[in-house]
Design a protein around this motif. Structure first.
Motif, short mmCIF file in Angstrom:
data_model
loop_
_atom_site.label_atom_id
_atom_site.label_comp_id
_atom_site.label_asym_id
_atom_site.label_seq_id
_atom_site.Cartn_x
_atom_site.Cartn_y
_atom_site.Cartn_z
N ALA A 173 0.82 -1.22 0.00
CA ALA A 173 0.00 0.00 0.00
C ALA A 173 0.85 1.27 0.00
O ALA A 173 0.30 2.37 -0.03
CB ALA A 173 -0.93 0.00 1.21
N MET A 174 2.17 1.10 0.07
CA MET A 174 3.09 2.24 0.12
C MET A 174 2.77 3.14 1.32
O MET A 174 2.82 4.38 1.24
CB MET A 174 3.02 3.05 -1.17
N VAL A 175 2.43 2.51 2.43
CA VAL A 175 2.11 3.26 3.65
C VAL A 175 3.21 3.08 4.69
O VAL A 175 3.63 4.04 5.34
CB VAL A 175 0.76 2.80 4.23
N THR A 176 3.67 1.84 4.87
CA THR A 176 4.69 1.54 5.87
C THR A 176 6.00 1.21 5.18
O THR A 176 6.05 0.36 4.30
CB THR A 176 4.26 0.35 6.75
N ALA A 177 7.06 1.88 5.59
CA ALA A 177 8.37 1.64 5.02
C ALA A 177 9.42 1.65 6.13
O ALA A 177 9.30 2.39 7.10
CB ALA A 177 8.71 2.69 3.97
N VAL A 178 10.43 0.79 5.98
CA VAL A 178 11.50 0.71 6.97
C VAL A 178 12.83 0.64 6.23
O VAL A 178 12.95 -0.04 5.20
CB VAL A 178 11.34 -0.53 7.88
N GLN A 179 13.80 1.35 6.75
CA GLN A 179 15.17 1.26 6.24
C GLN A 179 16.10 1.01 7.41
O GLN A 179 16.06 1.71 8.42
CB GLN A 179 15.56 2.56 5.52
N ALA A 180 16.93 -0.04 7.30
CA ALA A 180 17.86 -0.41 8.37
C ALA A 180 19.28 -0.41 7.82
O ALA A 180 19.51 -0.80 6.67
CB ALA A 180 17.50 -1.78 8.94
N ASN A 181 20.22 0.02 8.65
CA ASN A 181 21.60 0.14 8.22
C ASN A 181 22.53 -0.68 9.11
O ASN A 181 22.29 -0.82 10.32
CB ASN A 181 22.05 1.61 8.28
N LEU A 182 23.58 -1.19 8.51
CA LEU A 182 24.63 -1.89 9.24
C LEU A 182 25.97 -1.40 8.71
O LEU A 182 26.32 -1.67 7.56
CB LEU A 182 24.49 -3.40 9.08
N HIS A 183 26.70 -0.63 9.53
CA HIS A 183 27.97 -0.06 9.08
C HIS A 183 29.07 -1.11 9.12
O HIS A 183 29.07 -2.00 9.98
CB HIS A 183 28.34 1.14 9.96
N ARG A 184 30.00 -0.98 8.22
CA ARG A 184 31.07 -1.98 8.12
C ARG A 184 31.93 -2.05 9.37
O ARG A 184 32.58 -3.07 9.62
CB ARG A 184 31.94 -1.70 6.90
N THR A 185 31.95 -1.00 10.18
CA THR A 185 32.75 -1.03 11.41
C THR A 185 32.20 -2.04 12.42
O THR A 185 32.89 -2.41 13.37
CB THR A 185 32.79 0.36 12.05
N LEU A 186 30.95 -2.49 12.24
CA LEU A 186 30.37 -3.50 13.11
C LEU A 186 30.72 -4.91 12.65
O LEU A 186 30.34 -5.88 13.32
CB LEU A 186 28.84 -3.35 13.16
N CYS A 187 31.42 -5.03 11.54
CA CYS A 187 31.76 -6.33 10.97
C CYS A 187 33.19 -6.72 11.35
O CYS A 187 34.08 -5.87 11.40
CB CYS A 187 31.64 -6.31 9.45
N ASP A 188 33.39 -7.99 11.61
CA ASP A 188 34.75 -8.50 11.84
C ASP A 188 35.53 -8.54 10.53
O ASP A 188 36.75 -8.37 10.52
CB ASP A 188 34.70 -9.89 12.46
N ARG A 189 34.80 -8.79 9.45
CA ARG A 189 35.41 -8.78 8.11
C ARG A 189 34.36 -8.26 7.14
O ARG A 189 33.19 -8.61 7.22
CB ARG A 189 35.83 -10.20 7.71
N TYR A 190 34.81 -7.40 6.21
CA TYR A 190 33.87 -6.84 5.23
C TYR A 190 34.61 -6.58 3.93
O TYR A 190 35.48 -5.73 3.84
CB TYR A 190 33.26 -5.53 5.76
N ASP A 191 34.24 -7.35 2.91
CA ASP A 191 34.84 -7.21 1.58
C ASP A 191 33.70 -7.19 0.58
O ASP A 191 32.95 -8.17 0.48
CB ASP A 191 35.80 -8.38 1.31
#
Length: 210
Positions: free
Chosen positions: A55-73
């Motif tokens: 219905a384009m009424v409810t929207a969510v955006q979630a973020n996870l920064h690479r600094t929270l990762c033990d490894r990120y490539d």
């Protein structure tokens, strides 16, 4: 001049990351609660998951920064994923600990590997989630709560649900916190924390909520 060559979509991202499961739950559980299509954007600085209902009424955006990762490539890109399946398998594993999240651009798959469960799903390479435009509300509201009481309520729900909804009930003139569930979840006993406006600190001035 019109081209008769078929249009090609952008290649899927490449991702190899080791992330604690508690961070992954906080990334996927909120968007799974929307119960709509989910877009996962892989960027140089981290992951962004976004979902919107039909219905384009409810929207969510979630973020996870690479600094929270033990490894990120990663090689940036965007794909459509099944956030509900990812949230479910993360919940099934239970305890916190490292997990591996990988996206294979050649196989067009996303794999979540944990100590007990390994989940692989096909990704949509042409997925696009359009978040609704939310302008400035005609009238805002600020509420003040007793910190200890609100913290106790959130602690209660922490062990029972990944996502909570905070709202205001005009009929009872009360603010509330309650668990948010997806359509795929089994209905359970409904528990709601509520606090009438009269019980809030004197500085609460919600005015007319719209």
């Amino acid at each position: 001049m019109r081209s008769w060559f078929p249009a090609t979509s952008a290649p899927p991202p490449r991702l190899e990351a080791t992330i604690d499961r508690r961070h992954l739950r906080r990334l996927f559980a909120p968007v799974a609660a929307v119960d709509g299509p989910t877009e996962l954007a892989v960027a140089d600085d981290g992951l962004v998951a976004a979902s919107v209902d039909d219905a384009m009424v409810t929207a969510v955006q979630a973020n996870l920064h690479r600094t929270l990762c033990d490894r990120y490539d990663a090689t940036p890109g965007t794909v459509g994923v099944d956030a509900t399946a990812l949230a479910d398998v993360l919940a099934a594993e239970g305890a916190d600990g490292p997990a591996t999240l990988g996206c294979d651009p050649d196989e067009e798959t996303l794999t979540l590997e944990q100590s007990a469960f390994v989940h692989t799903q096909a990704v949509e390479t042409d997925a696009s989630v359009e978040l609704p435009h939310v302008g400035d509300p005609p009238q805002g509201a600020t509420t003040y709560h007793h910190g200890d009481a609100l913290a106790d309520a959130l602690d209660y729900f922490e062990d029972r649900t990944e996502v909570v909804a905070l709202g205001y009930d005009e009929v009872t003139d009360a603010f509330y916190v309650e668990p948010a569930t997806t359509a795929s979840q089994t209905a359970t006993a409904d528990t709601r924390y509520r606090r009438p406006r009269a019980d809030l600190p004197a500085r609460s001035t919600p005015g007319r909520l719209v």
